[in-house]
Design an enzyme around this catalytic site. Structure first.
Site, short mmCIF file in Angstrom:
data_model
loop_
_atom_site.label_atom_id
_atom_site.label_comp_id
_atom_site.label_asym_id
_atom_site.label_seq_id
_atom_site.Cartn_x
_atom_site.Cartn_y
_atom_site.Cartn_z
N ASP A 202 0.83 -1.19 0.00
CA ASP A 202 0.00 0.00 0.00
C ASP A 202 0.87 1.26 0.00
OD1 ASP A 202 -2.64 1.21 0.33
OD2 ASP A 202 -1.81 1.91 2.22
N THR B 169 -3.52 5.17 -3.80
CA THR B 169 -2.43 5.95 -3.22
C THR B 169 -1.15 5.82 -4.03
OG1 THR B 169 -1.98 4.12 -1.72
CG2 THR B 169 -3.32 5.91 -0.88
N THR B 170 -0.85 4.60 -4.46
CA THR B 170 0.38 4.41 -5.24
C THR B 170 0.27 5.16 -6.56
OG1 THR B 170 0.33 2.18 -4.33
CG2 THR B 170 2.03 2.64 -5.92
N ASP C 178 -9.08 -0.87 2.45
CA ASP C 178 -9.14 -0.27 1.11
C ASP C 178 -10.40 -0.72 0.38
OD1 ASP C 178 -6.73 0.84 1.64
OD2 ASP C 178 -5.67 0.00 -0.08
P1 ADP Z 1 -3.03 1.90 -5.80
O1 ADP Z 1 -2.42 2.14 -4.46
O2 ADP Z 1 -2.83 3.06 -6.70
O3 ADP Z 1 -4.42 1.44 -5.72
P2 ADP Z 1 -2.42 -0.75 -6.65
O4 ADP Z 1 -1.15 -1.47 -6.39
O5 ADP Z 1 -3.63 -1.18 -5.91
O6 ADP Z 1 -2.14 0.77 -6.44
O7 ADP Z 1 -2.71 -0.85 -8.21
C1 ADP Z 1 -3.81 -0.28 -8.78
C2 ADP Z 1 -3.76 -0.41 -10.28
O8 ADP Z 1 -3.79 -1.77 -10.67
C3 ADP Z 1 -4.98 0.24 -10.92
O9 ADP Z 1 -4.58 1.01 -12.02
C4 ADP Z 1 -5.82 -0.95 -11.35
O10 ADP Z 1 -6.63 -0.65 -12.46
C5 ADP Z 1 -4.78 -1.97 -11.67
N1 ADP Z 1 -5.30 -3.33 -11.61
C6 ADP Z 1 -5.94 -3.94 -10.61
N2 ADP Z 1 -6.29 -5.20 -10.93
C7 ADP Z 1 -5.85 -5.39 -12.18
C8 ADP Z 1 -5.87 -6.50 -13.11
N3 ADP Z 1 -6.43 -7.65 -12.77
N4 ADP Z 1 -5.31 -6.33 -14.31
C9 ADP Z 1 -4.74 -5.17 -14.64
N5 ADP Z 1 -4.67 -4.10 -13.84
C10 ADP Z 1 -5.21 -4.20 -12.62
MG MG Z 2 -5.19 -0.31 -4.89
#
Ligand code: ADP
Ligand code: MG
Length: 593
Positions: free
Chosen positions: A74, A107-108, A424
């Site tokens: 996170d 957040t990322t 989250d």
């Molecule tokens: P954040 O803290 O920004 O939420 P994450 O590590 O949770 O960071 O990553 C979020 C990103 O991953 C988003 O852009 C989301 O659309 C993408 N994402 C989540 N699941 C999938 C998936 N199955 N395939 C492709 N992208 C995905």
């Molecule tokens: Mg996320």
């Protein structure tokens, strides 16, 4: 402070006495230098979290100064746990924090985007574009980006929002957990999360004006408000993630006060007391002189009688469970247990509120006022062993407005990260209930918005055009980073993605202004650019909007700075503070929570 005399300045510069405006020890960096430092610091922070983005992102292991280990993916948590000294870097941490508070997820992405915006700006600054022009271009582009995002989003109909059609909500919760340690169990956890949020969601009548603040919405519409404080999370290492359960009521990490009390009560009638079942000590020191043994006896009997009368009131009200925020005296415990009443003491105030919401009881401040109508109900109250602890479960509440999620998992690190991920997920479901628009994930909306922004930037005049164009490139970093983390080549991905998006825009009609849904993004599992709209990856529009807003704000703020004046470290920290131990002591407040 001393001032040179008038004539001295020109006649004999050697004798010039310096003017001290800033306190001794203050450091100042100006202009280019200040900008360069800030930009490097901000980029570094973005670089730090970049590899954590997306389902194929890596986790970070963070070790605190006292040796506590946190394993997380996170963005907000990573930055909170790292000791950060540089002021511009701290602003990047703020981005993650504010996104976390507002929408809970993304957040990322926000930090990565802010870093990309700053990096693009750096190139422009080196080509003599003034930072305020860049900031202006960014501002215009971010507003346009939000507009394009809204075009690309889908509105949920009332049945989906009200929970009758839970499918979309489940997918939203699952997508948010897809990038976490708990991704394997995300299907089961999503069910728990969605049910929990729907239980505590409160429907309300639309306030027209309020509706307008985010987007123009039709007047008669169901609106929900979710207070996530009403979803209580308890965690205990042991068992597996699959043992995580939703409890229609409240779990108290306390045990029943007396061994003689029942440990299991069906058809619980619950009294919530915010008053001690003890004889309170007087504030002043009082002295009681006892000269004869009988007097002592009478004194004790009186105390006994008072405690018994408290218990009698509880019995008279018809309660079979007493949950007390204050203490319960041994003698009162004895009488309660004789009456077959279960009791728990010293419950947190926040838990008392949740208990009231879950069971429908009213918290009573004065035992004398307790009546049958103040009691709450639950199907079952039971003390259970959870690993080595004994906890009281109040469950099976009818229509509870507060529920508990008991998180289990192989080790402390697992339950800690699971708790963050579930949090989250709760937040994204809440986001969608409160602002019922969803958008595809997988970098598809960002790719689409970037393409449309590039197109639109042509309509701008002057140098803001270049800035807006760079903004589009910065937004593209999200899909490209997702691809990079999935082991794909960033350059090839960019070329392919642009081609596919352009193609789909072309196909979508003569006028490019026509509403287009996000379609092409990164399939991280197969590692290719693909139509992700059919993959059930959905995210709340609220998250995407917040990411763009927060990232643009932070980048603009950092870019506007051309002077950093830093006061000297306070004496107590000593001069060594600058280098090695600088990040310690003084700044504790920032990451102490
Ligand atoms: P954040 O803290 O920004 O939420 P994450 O590590 O949770 O960071 O990553 C979020 C990103 O991953 C988003 O852009 C989301 O659309 C993408 N994402 C989540 N699941 C999938 C998936 N199955 N395939 C492709 N992208 C995905
Ligand atoms: Mg996320």
């Amino acid at each position: 402070m001393s001032f040179p005399r008038e004539g001295d300045l020109s006649s004999s510069p050697q004798q010039q006495v310096p003017i001290f405006v800033l306190k001794e020890g203050t450091t100042e960096s100006k202009g280019r230098q200040a900008q360069r430092n800030n930009i490097s610091a901000a980029k570094l922070i973005a670089e730090l979290v970049k590899s954590a983005l997306g389902p194929r992102g890596m986790d970070k292991m963070l070790v605190s100064s006292i040796g506590d280990v946190t394993i997380t993916n996170d963005g907000a948590t990573i930055l909170k746990e790292v000791d950060i000294e540089h002021p511009a870097a701290k602003m990047m941490v703020e981005v993650a924090k504010s996104v976390d508070n507002e929408v809970g997820d993304g957040t990322t992405s926000a930090v990565v985007l802010a870093g990309a915006l700053i990096e693009k700006a750096e190139e422009l600054i080196s080509k003599q574009v003034h930072p305020t022009v860049i900031v202006e271009g960014y501002q215009m582009a971010s507003e346009k980006a939000i507009e394009f995002l809204r075009d690309a989003a889908t509105k949920l109909d009332d049945s989906a929002v009200g929970g009758k059609n839970k499918e979309t909500l489940l997918r939203i919760a699952q997508t948010s957990m897809a990038s976490k340690l708990v991704s394997g169990e995300s299907a089961d956890l999503a069910k728990i999360v969605v049910q929990a949020v729907l239980d505590v969601a409160e429907e309300r009548i639309v306030d027209e004006r309020e509706g307008e603040t985010r987007q123009q919405q039709p007047q008669q519409q169901k609106k929900f408000r979710v207070d996530i404080d009403n979803t209580k999370m308890e965690k205990k290492a042991g068992g597996s993630l699959n043992d995580t359960q939703l409890i229609y009521g409240i779990v108290l990490d306390k045990e029943v006060v007396h061994g003689g009390m029942p440990k299991r009560i069906h058809g619980a009638k619950i009294a919530l007391l915010n008053a001690p079942m003890e004889i309170e000590k007087t504030e002043m020191s009082a002295e009681i002189r006892i000269s004869e043994p009988q007097q002592m006896q009478m004194f004790l009997e009186e105390e006994n009688r008072m405690l018994k009368s408290m218990v009698d009131k509880v019995v008279a009200a018809g309660a079979n469970i007493v949950l007390c925020q204050k203490g319960i005296d041994d003698i009162a415990q004895h009488y309660l247990s004789k009456a077959g009443i279960m009791a728990v003491r010293r419950i947190k105030e926040s838990d008392m509120h949740k208990l009231a919401k879950a069971t429908g009881a009213r918290v009573v401040n004065n035992i004398d006022e307790l009546t049958a109508s103040d009691l709450g109900s639950a199907d079952l109250a039971e003390e259970r062993k959870v690993e080595t602890d004994k906890w009281v479960f109040i469950e099976g509440c009818k229509n509870p407005k507060a529920v508990s999620i008991l998180i289990r998992g192989g080790s402390q690190r697992v339950v800690d990260e699971a708790e963050r991920s579930v949090h989250d997920a709760i937040m994204v479901v809440k986001d969608v209930l409160e602002y019922p628009y969803v958008i595809a994930g997988g970098g598809a909306p960002e790719a689409l918005v970037a393409a449309r922004l590039r197109d639109w930037s042509g309509s701008l005049s002057g140098r803001t055009q270049i800035a807006a164009y760079r903004f589009a490139e910065a937004i593209e970093t999200i899909p490209i980073t997702l691809a990079e983390n999935a082991g794909m080549d960033p350059l090839d991905t960019q070329v392919q993605l642009r081609a596919r998006v352009a193609e789909s825009l072309e196909r979508s009609g003569q006028g490019r202004a026509e509403i287009v849904k996000a379609k092409y993004g990164i399939n991280v599992i197969e590692g290719k650019v693909a139509d992700v709209s059919k993959q059930n990856i959905f995210e709340p529009l609220a998250v995407k909007e917040q990411v763009i807003n927060s990232a643009t704000e932070a980048a603009s703020m950092i870019l506007r700075i051309d002077d950093v004046i830093a006061a000297s470290k306070s004496k107590s920290e000593g001069h060594a503070g600058r280098g090695g131990m600088g990040a310690g002591g003084g700044e504790m407040g920032d990451f102490g929570e």
